[in-house]
Design an enzyme around this catalytic site. Structure first.
Site, mmCIF file in Angstrom:
data_model
loop_
_atom_site.group_PDB
_atom_site.id
_atom_site.type_symbol
_atom_site.label_atom_id
_atom_site.label_comp_id
_atom_site.label_asym_id
_atom_site.label_seq_id
_atom_site.Cartn_x
_atom_site.Cartn_y
_atom_site.Cartn_z
ATOM 1 N N ASN A 73 3.411 -6.863 13.471
ATOM 2 C CA ASN A 73 3.030 -5.490 13.838
ATOM 3 C C ASN A 73 3.286 -5.334 15.335
ATOM 4 O O ASN A 73 2.962 -6.239 16.109
ATOM 5 C CB ASN A 73 1.527 -5.275 13.530
ATOM 6 C CG ASN A 73 1.144 -3.810 13.457
ATOM 7 O OD1 ASN A 73 1.496 -3.028 14.330
ATOM 8 N ND2 ASN A 73 0.419 -3.446 12.413
ATOM 9 N N PRO A 74 3.839 -4.208 15.776
ATOM 10 C CA PRO A 74 4.025 -4.033 17.226
ATOM 11 C C PRO A 74 2.707 -3.835 17.962
ATOM 12 O O PRO A 74 2.638 -4.015 19.178
ATOM 13 C CB PRO A 74 4.907 -2.781 17.337
ATOM 14 C CG PRO A 74 4.937 -2.140 16.003
ATOM 15 C CD PRO A 74 4.416 -3.112 14.990
ATOM 16 N N GLY A 119 2.983 -4.440 8.992
ATOM 17 C CA GLY A 119 2.984 -2.989 9.183
ATOM 18 C C GLY A 119 1.810 -2.245 8.595
ATOM 19 O O GLY A 119 1.964 -1.138 8.108
ATOM 20 N N THR A 120 0.641 -2.861 8.665
ATOM 21 C CA THR A 120 -0.556 -2.129 8.215
ATOM 22 C C THR A 120 -1.625 -2.171 9.296
ATOM 23 O O THR A 120 -1.777 -3.184 9.989
ATOM 24 C CB THR A 120 -1.121 -2.685 6.881
ATOM 25 O OG1 THR A 120 -2.323 -1.957 6.560
ATOM 26 C CG2 THR A 120 -1.427 -4.166 6.926
ATOM 27 N N GLN A 165 0.842 -1.197 0.000
ATOM 28 C CA GLN A 165 0.000 0.000 0.000
ATOM 29 C C GLN A 165 0.880 1.251 0.000
ATOM 30 O O GLN A 165 0.386 2.361 -0.098
ATOM 31 C CB GLN A 165 -0.893 0.017 1.247
ATOM 32 C CG GLN A 165 -1.829 -1.162 1.349
ATOM 33 C CD GLN A 165 -2.430 -1.267 2.742
ATOM 34 O OE1 GLN A 165 -3.432 -0.625 3.064
ATOM 35 N NE2 GLN A 165 -1.822 -2.055 3.592
ATOM 36 N N ASN A 166 2.175 1.047 0.131
ATOM 37 C CA ASN A 166 3.081 2.193 0.255
ATOM 38 C C ASN A 166 3.386 2.822 -1.097
ATOM 39 O O ASN A 166 3.547 2.122 -2.085
ATOM 40 C CB ASN A 166 4.386 1.756 0.932
ATOM 41 C CG ASN A 166 4.140 1.230 2.330
ATOM 42 O OD1 ASN A 166 3.051 1.419 2.871
ATOM 43 N ND2 ASN A 166 5.114 0.572 2.904
ATOM 44 N N HIS A 174 -1.476 1.325 -4.228
ATOM 45 C CA HIS A 174 -1.858 2.741 -4.107
ATOM 46 C C HIS A 174 -0.992 3.662 -4.962
ATOM 47 O O HIS A 174 -0.932 4.861 -4.704
ATOM 48 C CB HIS A 174 -1.830 3.172 -2.633
ATOM 49 C CG HIS A 174 -2.890 2.493 -1.804
ATOM 50 N ND1 HIS A 174 -2.910 2.500 -0.418
ATOM 51 C CD2 HIS A 174 -3.983 1.766 -2.179
ATOM 52 C CE1 HIS A 174 -3.959 1.824 0.017
ATOM 53 N NE2 HIS A 174 -4.620 1.356 -1.022
#
Ligand code: OAD
Length: 253
Positions: A225-226, A199-200, A111-112, A129
């Site tokens: 993901n954190p 990371g999303t 998506q980046n 994107h």
């Protein structure tokens, strides 16, 4: 239901389990979001320090916003381009790039728009994107989108080299459809053995919907993901940590 054990032994066991799944996977698809570039210094959109905490998406990332005030929208994109140009790919981008050439059945859906996956040398990728380094004619004169890496971008707003009308950023804005070819590739890649979500925040569709699609089609879904996200409870394995650390650990297994 997501598994995941926050103890040190639990984390090691989860990494080992993920690694075993990866080793067996004929087809591995990775969906990335802004968190994968966080360690490079690119701001995410949501959460602490996220862009949407300081700016309204409706004012900057919609066709209506551009029609109302193209100069303002371009100033914001020009600022982001300058910021990103000073950033380097991090360990997460590097690991994914290495997998993209080592695994025959690998696909990356991102998506980046920052171009850091490309700069790390990633093959087999689909930019859902668009790219902040691509421009398009706002008047849709028929000119193909063109690459432009100028920082700063001048004149601002830039012009279409073909018809002289105003150019727009080559990104997908809220309210716009994704490129049908990209959607078809994403759909195809969602049939896989392991689907990794990195990371999303998993709230923007249609990208977020691919996670459930992959799961329904039988993929083992791993989230890195954190923080927890709306999909954390439905993934098979949650690896709680920064992408650059967790992917490095997986690459070292
Ligand atoms: P978000 O900003 O919504 O989410 C970023 C996610 O990354 C969060 O879940 C964070 O917890 C996580 N994160 C932060 N640091 C991390 C790290 N070091 N490693 C791993 N994860 C980390 O970004 P996206 O989900 O990418 O769309 O946002 C989706 C779309 O919404 C974007 O493509 C953009 C945005 O508005 C458009 O502009 C159309």
């Amino acid at each position: 239901m997501a598994e995941g054990d926050a103890t040190e032994e639990g984390v090691t066991a989860d990494i080992t389990r993920a690694s075993a799944r990866l080793a067996q996977a004929g087809r591995l698809t990775v969906l990335t979001g802004a968190g994968v570039s966080a360690a490079s210094g690119v701001p995410t959109f949501r959460g602490a320090g996220g862009l949407w905490r300081h700016f309204r998406a409706e004012d900057l990332a919609t066709p209506g916003a551009f029609a109302r005030d193209p100069a303002l929208v371009w100033e914001w994109y020009d600022w982001r381009r300058s910021l990103i140009a000073a950033c380097q790919p991090n360990r997460a981008h590097e690991v994914l790039a290495a997998w993209s050439t080592a695994h025959r059945g690998f696909a990356l859906l991102t998506q980046n728009v920052d171009g850091l996956h490309e700069r790390a040398g990633t093959a087999q990728m689909t930019r859902l994107h668009g790219s902040i380094w691509t421009l398009r004619c706002w008047n849709e004169c028929g000119a193909a989108p063109w690459a432009n890496r100028d920082v700063p971008l001048r004149p601002l707003p830039p012009r279409c080299p073909s018809c002289g009308a105003m150019a727009r950023p080559g990104v997908v804005w809220f309210g716009e459809p994704l490129d049908p070819l990209d959607l078809a590739r994403a759909d195809q890649a969602s049939t896989c053995d392991v689907f990794m979500v990195v990371g999303t925040s998993a709230v923007v569709h249609p990208a977020a919907g691919l996670i459930d699609l992959a799961r329904v089609r039988g993929a083992f879904v791993i989230e890195i993901n954190p923080e927890s996200t709306p999909v954390s409870d439905m993934v098979d394995l949650s690896l709680r940590g920064p992408a650059e650390v967790v992917l490095d650990a997986l690459a070292s297994c």
